[in-house]
Every structure is written in C-alpha cells, then in structure tokens.
Design a protein around this motif. Structure first.
Motif, PDB file in Angstrom:
ATOM      1  N   LEU A 101     -22.230  -7.721  12.818  1.00  0.00           N
ATOM      2  CA  LEU A 101     -22.244  -6.409  12.179  1.00  0.00           C
ATOM      3  C   LEU A 101     -22.770  -6.499  10.750  1.00  0.00           C
ATOM      4  O   LEU A 101     -23.564  -5.673  10.317  1.00  0.00           O
ATOM      5  CB  LEU A 101     -20.837  -5.796  12.173  1.00  0.00           C
ATOM      6  CG  LEU A 101     -20.409  -5.040  13.434  1.00  0.00           C
ATOM      7  CD1 LEU A 101     -19.017  -4.466  13.243  1.00  0.00           C
ATOM      8  CD2 LEU A 101     -21.394  -3.928  13.772  1.00  0.00           C
ATOM      9  N   VAL A 102     -22.312  -7.510  10.022  1.00  0.00           N
ATOM     10  CA  VAL A 102     -22.792  -7.705   8.652  1.00  0.00           C
ATOM     11  C   VAL A 102     -24.296  -7.984   8.659  1.00  0.00           C
ATOM     12  O   VAL A 102     -25.056  -7.416   7.854  1.00  0.00           O
ATOM     13  CB  VAL A 102     -22.024  -8.854   7.959  1.00  0.00           C
ATOM     14  CG1 VAL A 102     -22.712  -9.257   6.655  1.00  0.00           C
ATOM     15  CG2 VAL A 102     -20.586  -8.443   7.683  1.00  0.00           C
ATOM     16  N   LEU A 103     -24.748  -8.842   9.582  1.00  0.00           N
ATOM     17  CA  LEU A 103     -26.183  -9.115   9.691  1.00  0.00           C
ATOM     18  C   LEU A 103     -26.951  -7.828   9.980  1.00  0.00           C
ATOM     19  O   LEU A 103     -27.997  -7.562   9.382  1.00  0.00           O
ATOM     20  CB  LEU A 103     -26.441 -10.123  10.814  1.00  0.00           C
ATOM     21  CG  LEU A 103     -26.172 -11.590  10.527  1.00  0.00           C
ATOM     22  CD1 LEU A 103     -26.445 -12.423  11.780  1.00  0.00           C
ATOM     23  CD2 LEU A 103     -27.018 -12.093   9.375  1.00  0.00           C
ATOM     24  N   GLY A 104     -26.422  -7.030  10.907  1.00  0.00           N
ATOM     25  CA  GLY A 104     -27.089  -5.781  11.261  1.00  0.00           C
ATOM     26  C   GLY A 104     -27.182  -4.816  10.096  1.00  0.00           C
ATOM     27  O   GLY A 104     -28.223  -4.195   9.873  1.00  0.00           O
ATOM     28  N   VAL A 105     -26.090  -4.698   9.329  1.00  0.00           N
ATOM     29  CA  VAL A 105     -26.087  -3.785   8.177  1.00  0.00           C
ATOM     30  C   VAL A 105     -27.086  -4.258   7.122  1.00  0.00           C
ATOM     31  O   VAL A 105     -27.819  -3.447   6.525  1.00  0.00           O
ATOM     32  CB  VAL A 105     -24.666  -3.679   7.576  1.00  0.00           C
ATOM     33  CG1 VAL A 105     -24.699  -2.962   6.234  1.00  0.00           C
ATOM     34  CG2 VAL A 105     -23.744  -2.933   8.541  1.00  0.00           C
TER      35      VAL A 105
END
Length: 633
Positions: free
Chosen positions: A437-441
């Motif tokens: 999720l952090v990578l995606g954001v």
C-alpha cells in the motif's frame, strides 16, 4: 503491439506460429500463477490457526477451484482480454480505452484516470512482492529436505533474484525461449504430482461442488473470511497475464491457459487436498510433501527455476506499463531498450529493472519468509483487480454498447468477488499489508505529480509566449539576416513563438531560411493511424506548423517521422536541418497557483532526472542546439 495470428496464412504455418507463441506465453505469462501452488494451500490452511479438517480442506479447495474459474478464466481470459487497446493490454491501456469512451465528459475522464493510475501503482507493488514470495517459497523447500539449511534460505533466494534481474536485459523473447521448456516441464510435473495423490484419495474431487465452499463459510465464520486472503494467492498473475497480452496476443494466451496451464494447476491443488485429507500434518508443506523423497532436491531446483520465471510475468508487465505511462504523460521519460526485431512490444526498461531489484531485495530482507510475505501480499493485486473490473465495465457499456442490465449483472458478479477478496486482505494491513500500500501510494503520488506538473509547465509556456501570427508579420516588415537550411523548433504551443526561436534571434541575430514549429502528440491508442500521423500547416514567411502523432506503444522517432514528410510536401535534408529545443529549468514558486510546494519540488526533481527529450525523441546530438529556459510553477 499485439501479435495475433494471421488466419489467412497456410494452416500449418498458422498452427506452427500459434504453438510457438503459446509456448512462449507459458514461459513468460503464466510463471506467476503457475508457482502459486508452492504456498497457497499452506498459507490458507496453515497460518490462520485453522485445523485442516476434511470439511476445511474441501471448502478451501472449492474456493480455489471456483476462483480460478470465475476470476482468471471467466473474468480475465474471457471478458477483460476482449478490452484490448489495438492489441495492447494492461491497466494503463485499459484506462486509455475507457477514457476515449467518455470523450464528452472531462470530469468522468479525470475519475477514470485516477482509478487507472491507482490500479497501475498497485500493480508495481505486486511487482515487488511476487518475485520475493515466489523465490522464497521455492527455496524454503530446502528446510523440508535438510532442516540445517533453513538458515541459508534468505541468502540463497537473494542470489537467485540478483541473477534473475541481471538477465532481464536480454529481453522477453530470449528469456521466454529459455524459460518455456522449464515451465512446460513444471506444469507437467505439477499435474503428475497431483494425479498420484488424487488416485490415492479420489474423494477430494467432491470439492468441485460449490456447496463445499458455502459450507466452509457457514462452519468457520470470521475465520473463513480471513482465509480468503490466502485463497487470493492462487490468482496471482492474472493481472500480469493481461498486462503481457501485447507480447504474445490473445489467442496464444487463451490456448495455453485452457489447454495446458489451468488443468495442471487444478490437478496439483486437488492433489495437495488429497494429501491433506489423508495426512493433516502435511499442512507444514503440502507441496513438497507430495514429492517422493528421492526426487526432493531436483524438485527444489525446478521450483526455484519456476519461481524465477514467475517473476518474469510481473517484471515484463511492469516494463510495458512504464512505457505506456511515459507515452500517456504519467511518468518521467526513461530509456527503453527494444529486445526483439520482430516484436515491438518486447522491451527492457533499465531504470525500472534496477528499482524493482532494490525493492525486492529489501522485501526479502525485511520479511524473510514466504509466510510473512503472504501476509503482505494480496492488497495490491486485489485492488488492481477491482479497478480493472470497473474500467472494463465502462468499456463494455460505452464501446461495446452492452445494455445496462447486462453491465449491472456482470459488474455485480465480478465486483462481489473482487471486493470480497479485497476486504479479506485489508485485515492483513498490520501484518505486512501496509508495504504494497505504501509503495502504491508513493508511485501514485509520483505519477499524478508528473502529470499535473507537465500540465502547469505547458500552461506557463502558453501564457508567457508571444503570439505567433503578429511575430511572423513583424518579421516580414523588418526581415533579419536569413541563413541557409531548416530550423526545427520543438514547441508545445503552435500559436506561440517558441522560446528557443526568440533566444536564437535575440542572441545570434539570424533566422533560418525555413523554420518549422514542431509539436509531438502522444495518442491514447497504441499505434497512430497513417492519416493522423502527420499534419502540416504552411504559414507566411516560409514558416510551417508541423504536428507529429504517435501511439503510446510506439517509439517517438522524430528524424524517421520527418523523412515521411516529403510525400506530404515538406521535405527534410537531415544534414541541412538544425533542431532547437528549450531545456526547461523548473523552479518551485509558492506564490503561483497549482500544486503544493512539496509537489512542485518533487516535480522539479523528477524533471531534472528525467531522460532528455532529445534522447527520448531520438534527435541526433550533432544536429541539436539546446537553449535554457526557466519556468516557475
């Protein structure tokens, strides 16, 4: 570009080419989903405190079976793959297709773009987790064969991953040719291992009945919903399958899936279920405990090779998506290397390869086991799957002219499944789901910042530029010294005087005999049609407006495109042509409306480190003059 089979050719030749492409697809496209049996049953039944009772085993098997049928076979291979953008697949190509369907509504296009970019950003998160979990899951077989080697698993996995990223530069075609025989053997072995167990315990085939899945939910309550987060591991690679469609074409992928890959996967999953029915303690490693002890080490080596290949589907998909994002204006320019003379869709993006390598290594060092990565995995892939469904439904309604009841029926069917998987994986956030999720954001922020920043730069150029028509009239009244040759000025605005032209006139006090204002436009289709590629507008004073258009799956080669202008009445002699370009120095200014200051600074950083436009457009350096221009945003 897609490489669909030309049905008009000789039957034997068509079949031969179809077979070759299907084998190549087995070597590249299905590696990810093909290695899911390494960890799916173990993660679903073994890490949630669930006892592998016969009811639970049959319930999970039924969920896996119907998920592969409904999500991969029906949704992706049958429905979503119809939504090809002139042969190209992947969420960025689908987003462009959906946006063209909503051409009349700017707000709807913006919403679709936001969904598409977020789905693409999550796909990159998937591209980090998949290689790590696949290779770790394979190498962990050493712990079954020789427990003393368990402490070396992480380091062996890292060596394998480094080697895998090192061979990417050789290209999808060569990698696919090398991998196809290995993956063919892998799927045959999967089937044989499964059949051995099914023969010994054939009652496992009752899991085909969906009632076992329903009863699993009734009997296990909240735990059954959590278990869905493990079942989704059986679907890994479905999105990469769609993203890699442009490499091989729809028909070879469908033939390989229904004729070979799906049967092999189902036989293996049912084989693991049969083993667990007879020996529940095998949940420690149901895949490797199916293997005869004398063949365990060769199987670990084959699994490691298959896991490397599994990563290829996501990595090559990430390369394709990056090129599409660059062309559509959502990513900074990067070097793209073509690795096949025959298939333009087969590319290598060095910068993306390096970034993925670093992130994958960090994931392996941070999580250290496939069980831990299983907790991190799922949110990215189910989020992307949900976005893909929404975009495909827009295409079905607006481009295929499906009736609203049909769209609602299909939408409810697929979205209920997607959202159930997504909801189950949201429960994993605290156990590692935060990582993708952090990578995606982060990736979503970079892509939207680049897009918005380029819009602000173009707006600033248009506002600050002199009107072209009065300038040309003034030149006619007060002609400067003209020198022989052609000057080509790259500009984003055909109605304003390019900064480079003004600087050249101001400092050198000369004007070329012929001046061409060139604008390059990247279309939302993979390949530009012949009639839209070139548009020439003669102006007064031997000035010309020239617009070149390229599809997002094409390489914007300006010198090559200019050579085609001769038949349109505007010939170019490259030895007598000079290209002028303004190199923009972006300065963040808090006083100007636009983005937040930190996003202005991020865009300025990305702009400084992006591949120069001259290299991206393949303009020869010995015919180029660059002039600086400071732009405040």
């Amino acid at each position: 570009m897609s490489h669909e089979i030309n049905q008009s050719g000789p039957t034997a030749e068509v079949r031969s080419r179809l077979t070759a492409l299907a084998l190549g697809a087995i070597g590249v496209v299905f590696g990810d989903i093909g290695t899911s049996p390494l960890y799916t049953m173990k993660e679903t039944l073994g890490t949630h405190g669930m006892t592998p009772t016969p009811s639970a085993v049959l319930g999970v098997l039924s969920l896996v079976f119907w998920s592969l049928i409904m999500v991969v076979s029906l949704k992706y291979v049958t429905f979503v793959m119809r939504a090809d953008n002139k042969g190209e697949g992947g969420i960025m190509a689908l987003m462009a297709l959906a946006q063209r369907s909503m051409s009349g509504s700017a707000r709807a296009r913006w919403v679709l773009a936001a969904f598409g970019i977020f789905g693409a950003a999550l796909f990159y998160g998937d591209g980090v987790i998949t290689p790590a979990i696949s290779v770790l899951g394979a190498v962990e077989g050493l712990g079954v064969a020789a427990p003393a080697l368990d402490k070396y698993v992480v380091w062996i996995a890292l060596v394998i991953l480094l080697g895998m990223f090192a061979v990417q530069r050789h290209g999808t075609h060569k990698v696919g040719k090398a991998f196809a025989p290995v993956m063919t053997v892998w799927f045959v072995v999967l089937a044989i291992l499964g059949v051995r167990q099914i023969i010994a315990n054939p009652q496992v085939l009752y899991a085909v009945n969906p009632w076992h899945a329903v009863r699993f939910f009734i009997n296990h309550g909240d735990t059954s919903f959590i278990a869905l987060g493990g079942v989704v591991l059986a679907l890994t690679g479905a999105e990469a399958l769609y993203a890699d469609m442009g490499h091989f074409g729809k028909k070879p992928i469908r033939v390989a899936w229904f004729g070979f890959v799906l049967p092999s996967l189902l036989l293996n999953y049912f084989g693991q279920g049969a083993l667990l029915l007879s020996n529940p303690r095998a949940i420690e490693s149901p895949f490797y405990l199916m293997v005869p002890e004398s063949l365990l080490y060769p199987m670990i080596a084959l699994s490691a090779a298959a896991a490397v290949i599994a990563s290829q589907a996501v990595i090559s998909g990430a390369f394709s998506m990056t090129r599409e994002a660059m062309s559509l204006g959502y990513s900074p320019r990067m070097a793209v290397v073509h690795t096949s003379r025959e298939m333009s869709g087969q590319i290598f993006v060095p910068w993306v390869n390096k970034l993925l390598m670093v992130l994958v290594i960090l994931a392996v060092l941070g999580f250290r086991s496939s069980d831990n990565l299983g907790a991190a995995y799922g949110i990215a892939v189910t989020g992307t799957m949900t976005v893909t469904t929404l975009l495909a439904l827009v295409v079905a309604r607006k481009r295929w002219n499906w009736s609203m009841p049909a769209v609602i029926l299909v939408g409810v069917l697929f979205l209920v499944i997607d959202l159930a998987f997504f909801g189950a994986n949201l429960l994993k956030i605290a156990r590692g789901g935060w990582f993708p999720l952090v990578l995606g954001v982060v990736i979503f922020t970079v892509m939207t910042t680049w897009r918005r920043g380029r819009e602000l730069v173009v707006r600033e150029i248009k506002q600050s530029g002199l009107a072209l028509q009065p300038f040309i009239e003034n030149i006619a009244e007060h002609p400067p010294l003209r020198v022989p040759g052609t000057a080509v000025f790259l500009t984003a605005n055909q109605h304003a005087v390019p900064h480079a032209l003004l600087h050249n006139l101001k400092h050198n006090k000369v004007l070329h005999e012929r001046n061409v204002l060139l604008t390059v436009e990247m279309l939302e289709t993979p390949v530009a049609e012949v009639e839209e590629r070139i548009e020439i507008k003669p102006l007064e004073g031997n000035f010309f407006g020239l617009e070149l258009r390229f599809g997002f799956a094409e390489d914007p080669n300006i010198p090559q495109a200019l050579s085609r202008c001769t038949r349109e009445g505007l010939g170019f002699d490259m030895m007598d042509t000079t290209f002028f370009l303004s190199r923009e120095n972006i300065v963040a200014d808090v006083r100007r409306p636009g983005m937040a200051l930190w996003r202005d600074k991020l865009f300025a950083f990305l702009s400084r480190n992006a591949m120069p436009a001259t290299a991206f457009f393949q303009i020869p350096g010995n015919r180029l003059i660059e002039l600086g221009a400071q732009i405040e945003i």
